[in-house]
Design a protein around this motif. Structure first.
Motif, PDB file in Angstrom:
ATOM      1  N   SER A   1       0.831  -1.203   0.000  1.00 55.00           N
ATOM      2  CA  SER A   1       0.000   0.000   0.000  1.00 55.00           C
ATOM      3  C   SER A   1       0.870   1.260   0.000  1.00 55.00           C
ATOM      4  O   SER A   1       0.495   2.293  -0.575  1.00 55.00           O
ATOM      5  CB  SER A   1      -0.936   0.017   1.214  1.00 55.00           C
ATOM      6  OG  SER A   1      -0.202   0.031   2.427  1.00 55.00           O
TER       7      SER A   1
ATOM      8  N   VAL B   1      -6.305  -2.621  -0.990  1.00 54.42           N
ATOM      9  CA  VAL B   1      -5.914  -1.866   0.191  1.00 54.42           C
ATOM     10  C   VAL B   1      -5.926  -0.393  -0.189  1.00 54.42           C
ATOM     11  O   VAL B   1      -5.601  -0.027  -1.322  1.00 54.42           O
ATOM     12  CB  VAL B   1      -4.519  -2.283   0.713  1.00 54.42           C
ATOM     13  CG1 VAL B   1      -3.430  -1.995  -0.305  1.00 54.42           C
ATOM     14  CG2 VAL B   1      -4.212  -1.627   2.048  1.00 54.42           C
ATOM     15  N   SER B   2      -6.361   0.448   0.748  1.00 54.84           N
ATOM     16  CA  SER B   2      -6.370   1.885   0.530  1.00 54.84           C
ATOM     17  C   SER B   2      -5.463   2.526   1.572  1.00 54.84           C
ATOM     18  O   SER B   2      -5.419   2.095   2.719  1.00 54.84           O
ATOM     19  CB  SER B   2      -7.793   2.446   0.672  1.00 54.84           C
ATOM     20  OG  SER B   2      -8.668   1.831  -0.255  1.00 54.84           O
TER      21      SER B   2
ATOM     22  N   ARG C   1      -4.550   3.294   7.025  1.00 55.63           N
ATOM     23  CA  ARG C   1      -4.739   2.171   6.114  1.00 55.63           C
ATOM     24  C   ARG C   1      -6.183   1.689   6.256  1.00 55.63           C
ATOM     25  O   ARG C   1      -6.673   1.475   7.364  1.00 55.63           O
ATOM     26  CB  ARG C   1      -3.775   1.037   6.450  1.00 55.63           C
ATOM     27  CG  ARG C   1      -4.035  -0.231   5.651  1.00 55.63           C
ATOM     28  CD  ARG C   1      -3.032  -1.305   6.007  1.00 55.63           C
ATOM     29  NE  ARG C   1      -3.453  -2.611   5.527  1.00 55.63           N
ATOM     30  CZ  ARG C   1      -2.773  -3.742   5.724  1.00 55.63           C
ATOM     31  NH1 ARG C   1      -1.630  -3.701   6.391  1.00 55.63           N
ATOM     32  NH2 ARG C   1      -3.222  -4.891   5.273  1.00 55.63           N
TER      33      ARG C   1
ATOM     34  N   GLY D   1      -7.576  -4.119   3.146  1.00 53.91           N
ATOM     35  CA  GLY D   1      -6.360  -4.887   2.922  1.00 53.91           C
ATOM     36  C   GLY D   1      -6.226  -6.006   3.931  1.00 53.91           C
ATOM     37  O   GLY D   1      -5.125  -6.495   4.206  1.00 53.91           O
TER      38      GLY D   1
END
Length: 305
Positions: A94, A117-118, A128, A131
């Protein structure tokens, strides 16, 4: 000029780039297995790079499924000795996805491929979002879409749900449909195999209502992750919030359009760009992340004394 080895170790595949002066070489390998120890897999990638020749004084690695407890940059640096490495920087993918899309700008990057995932970065904070793997999360990922497709097909087969053009697609792989779940459960590659159904879902979304609903639901999940990330790091109140969507799932024009619409419905001033990133660029930038960056605490670095 120092040479750099950049590695993007994702579940769908591993990408490697070696840059030495003006010479650039790239190659690929099989995806990372997040259900197996990560460091031996990365050591094998480094050994393969050494066999291909050349040197790399700096190495940047972004890897899917990396946890703080598993991140051992020092042992990897030792394994990279045949490359002449002087430093090795290791981070969750990420981080490298973010660097590849936004470099050191504030904003949020949603990376959706087999998993998702962001990462949102503010002036001081990092958040985060998801994910968490196919068992606990990855909402809006290729696997999530593929599993939704399989469930829709089985609902149609049972009479619990509407007919769908996804059924012939799955039947082509599993003529004995009732045995499909047994075969998939026994397949070590089941996550990637299921994620591949995301492609026909995207292709059929324009003509099949079931596929369209799955794509719309995925876009909603991904937009929700982006907006949540911006809020957590205080970028939802920025004059021009920066949002990036990258990864194979965003190749669906319908999903990309709905993602952008949902973000703009909440934040009209947001700049949303799709596909404007190369995680290998992020891996190459990883060694240069400075102490001032909000990302620094999420990066592990080892150097030759």
């Amino acid at each position: 000029m120092s040479s750099i080895l950049a590695i993007d170790a994702g579940q769908s595949g591993i990408k490697i780039r070696h840059t030495d002066g003006g010479a650039v070489r790239e190659w690929t390998g099989p995806g990372i297995r997040t259900d197996l120890p990560l460091m031996p897999q990365l050591s094998a990638v480094l050994a393969d790079a050494a066999r291909r020749g050349g040197v790399a004084t700096r190495i940047g690695i972004g890897v899917s499924g990396l946890t703080d407890g598993a991140a051992d940059a020092q042992s990897l640096l030792a394994d990279a000795a045949p490359l002449g490495a002087r430093s090795l920087t290791l981070a969750h993918d990420s981080i490298t996805a973010y660097l590849g899309a936004l470099d050191d700008e504030c904003g949020v990057v949603v990376a959706s491929g087999t998993g998702v995932v962001s990462l949102a970065v503010g002036e001081r904070d990092v958040a985060r979002i998801d994910g968490w793997g196919y068992l606990m999360g990855d909402a809006g990922s290729g696997y999530w879409i593929g599993r939704a497709a399989l469930e829709a097909v089985m609902r149609a087969y049972d009479g619990r749900g509407p007919e769908t053009a996804l059924s012939p697609v799955v039947l082509a792989d599993f003529p004995a449909l009732e045995d499909a779940y047994i075969e998939l459960q026994a397949d070590d590659e089941r996550v990637r195999r299921i994620a591949r159904y995301a492609t026909p879902v995207a292709e059929l979304a324009a003509t099949d209502a079931v596929a369209a609903r799955i794509i719309a639901a995925a876009a909603e999940e991904l937009a929700h992750a982006a907006l949540t990330g911006l809020r957590r790091v205080g970028q939802d109140t920025a004059d021009v919030p920066q949002v990036r969507g990258i990864g194979g799932v965003f190749r669906s024009t319908a999903l990309a359009r709905e993602f952008e619409e949902r973000v703009h419905a909440a934040l009209p001033a947001a700049v949303v760009r799709i596909g404007s990133s190369d995680p290998l660029d992020g891996a190459a930038r990883l060694p240069a992340v400075g102490e001032h960056s909000a990302l620094r605490l999420r990066i592990t670095r080892a150097e030759v004394a």
